[in-house]
Scaffold this motif. Structure first.
Motif, PDB file in Angstrom:
ATOM      1  N   ASP A 160      -1.614   2.700   3.981  1.00 11.65           N
ATOM      2  CA  ASP A 160      -1.631   2.916   5.623  1.00 11.65           C
ATOM      3  C   ASP A 160      -0.390   2.499   6.196  1.00 11.65           C
ATOM      4  O   ASP A 160       0.599   2.069   5.663  1.00 11.65           O
ATOM      5  N   PHE A 161      -0.157   3.051   7.372  1.00  9.49           N
ATOM      6  CA  PHE A 161       1.221   2.831   8.112  1.00  9.49           C
ATOM      7  C   PHE A 161       0.770   2.955   9.675  1.00  9.49           C
ATOM      8  O   PHE A 161      -0.114   3.525  10.161  1.00  9.49           O
ATOM      9  N   LYS A 162       1.802   2.531  10.540  1.00  9.30           N
ATOM     10  CA  LYS A 162       1.768   2.746  11.840  1.00  9.30           C
ATOM     11  C   LYS A 162       2.215   4.120  12.415  1.00  9.30           C
ATOM     12  O   LYS A 162       2.806   4.859  11.408  1.00  9.30           O
ATOM     13  N   ILE A 200      -9.524  10.562   0.928  1.00  9.42           N
ATOM     14  CA  ILE A 200     -10.157  10.036   2.202  1.00  9.42           C
ATOM     15  C   ILE A 200      -8.928   9.948   3.325  1.00  9.42           C
ATOM     16  O   ILE A 200      -8.270   8.947   2.971  1.00  9.42           O
ATOM     17  N   TRP A 201      -9.003  10.864   4.129  1.00 13.03           N
ATOM     18  CA  TRP A 201      -8.001  10.439   5.233  1.00 13.03           C
ATOM     19  C   TRP A 201      -8.346   9.498   6.093  1.00 13.03           C
ATOM     20  O   TRP A 201      -9.607   9.593   6.766  1.00 13.03           O
ATOM     21  N   THR A 202      -7.709   8.429   6.608  1.00 14.34           N
ATOM     22  CA  THR A 202      -8.091   7.289   7.274  1.00 14.34           C
ATOM     23  C   THR A 202      -7.350   7.325   8.608  1.00 14.34           C
ATOM     24  O   THR A 202      -6.015   7.668   8.804  1.00 14.34           O
ATOM     25  N   GLY A 251      -3.763   6.506   7.395  1.00  8.75           N
ATOM     26  CA  GLY A 251      -3.534   6.225   6.019  1.00  8.75           C
ATOM     27  C   GLY A 251      -4.365   7.259   5.018  1.00  8.75           C
ATOM     28  O   GLY A 251      -4.787   8.139   5.615  1.00  8.75           O
ATOM     29  N   GLY A 252      -4.514   6.822   3.940  1.00  4.98           N
ATOM     30  CA  GLY A 252      -5.612   7.317   2.912  1.00  4.98           C
ATOM     31  C   GLY A 252      -5.759   6.640   1.736  1.00  4.98           C
ATOM     32  O   GLY A 252      -4.995   5.667   1.254  1.00  4.98           O
ATOM     33  N   ASN A 279       2.459   0.405   3.823  1.00  9.62           N
ATOM     34  CA  ASN A 279       1.719  -0.447   2.993  1.00  9.62           C
ATOM     35  C   ASN A 279       0.949   0.300   1.743  1.00  9.62           C
ATOM     36  O   ASN A 279       0.279   1.273   2.180  1.00  9.62           O
ATOM     37  N   ALA A 280       1.298   0.078   0.605  1.00  7.47           N
ATOM     38  CA  ALA A 280       0.651   0.773  -0.553  1.00  7.47           C
ATOM     39  C   ALA A 280       0.405  -0.018  -1.675  1.00  7.47           C
ATOM     40  O   ALA A 280       1.143  -0.947  -1.932  1.00  7.47           O
ATOM     41  N   LYS A 281      -0.926   0.048  -2.293  1.00  7.50           N
ATOM     42  CA  LYS A 281      -0.964  -0.629  -3.546  1.00  7.50           C
ATOM     43  C   LYS A 281      -1.849   0.471  -4.148  1.00  7.50           C
ATOM     44  O   LYS A 281      -2.577   1.256  -3.877  1.00  7.50           O
ATOM     45  N   ILE A 282      -1.644   0.264  -5.684  1.00  7.81           N
ATOM     46  CA  ILE A 282      -2.365   0.999  -6.690  1.00  7.81           C
ATOM     47  C   ILE A 282      -3.169  -0.102  -7.353  1.00  7.81           C
ATOM     48  O   ILE A 282      -2.507  -1.006  -7.918  1.00  7.81           O
TER      49      ILE A 282
END
Lengths: 108, 108
Positions: free
Chosen positions: B8-10, B40-42, B51-52, B82-85
């Motif tokens: 996700d991001f601004k 899934i597009w958010t 984000g997604g 912001n990203a996490k796996i």
């Protein structure tokens, strides 16, 4: 329109099969929550993090669940929770095969 | 085992149908990425975020995509992501109807 709730937090474990054994009753109870469609349980033993990706029918049901879940996690000794709620862009999600329909959620 | 990438991001927009029109070519291209199963597009117009949630076959393919996607977002004027796996806990996910099988991903 469906809503995604993404949650993650620091956790020392258990992970993997031990996590599954520890939280199986909790998992069953989540299926009964208002507006709940599905949850993917996430874990990263190396980073000491876990969480979940949820799909809810409405933003209100996602917010209500997050409020309850944050208090439950605090009771487990996890006071800090990263969480965001997003609407789903259905047109783009369909183009990339995102599984957001209620039918898909309940068929599995 | 499948892997979740949450991003996700601004973003100032576009959102909704305008977002779908702006990114439809990008969406088609994502289906061709190595190890990609679904996205899934958010979006959250009020918060100015998007984000997604992605599912990949392997951690390596999720990491490779995230590296490429972060550079692409920087090119769009979005330097902070912001990203996490996470790995998927399959046992618990099955109990809560989480759609993580390859079959489900491609049937939609």
């Amino acid at each position: 329109m469906a809503y995604v709730l993404q949650v993650d937090f620091k956790m020392d474990g258990p992970f993997g099969d031990e996590m599954a054994a520890a939280f199986s009753d909790l998992a069953k109870s989540i299926n009964e929550e208002e507006g709940f469609l599905w949850k993917i349980w996430t874990e990263d033993p190396e980073a000491g993090e876990a969480g979940g990706i949820y799909l809810f029918e409405t933003r209100a049901s996602a917010e209500k669940y997050l409020d309850m879940h944050s208090k439950r996690l605090a009771g487990f000794g996890i006071p800090e929770v990263n969480a965001k709620i997003f609407a789903v862009n259905s047109v783009l999600t369909e183009m990339t095969r995102g599984p957001v329909s209620i039918e898909i959620g309940t068929q599995i």
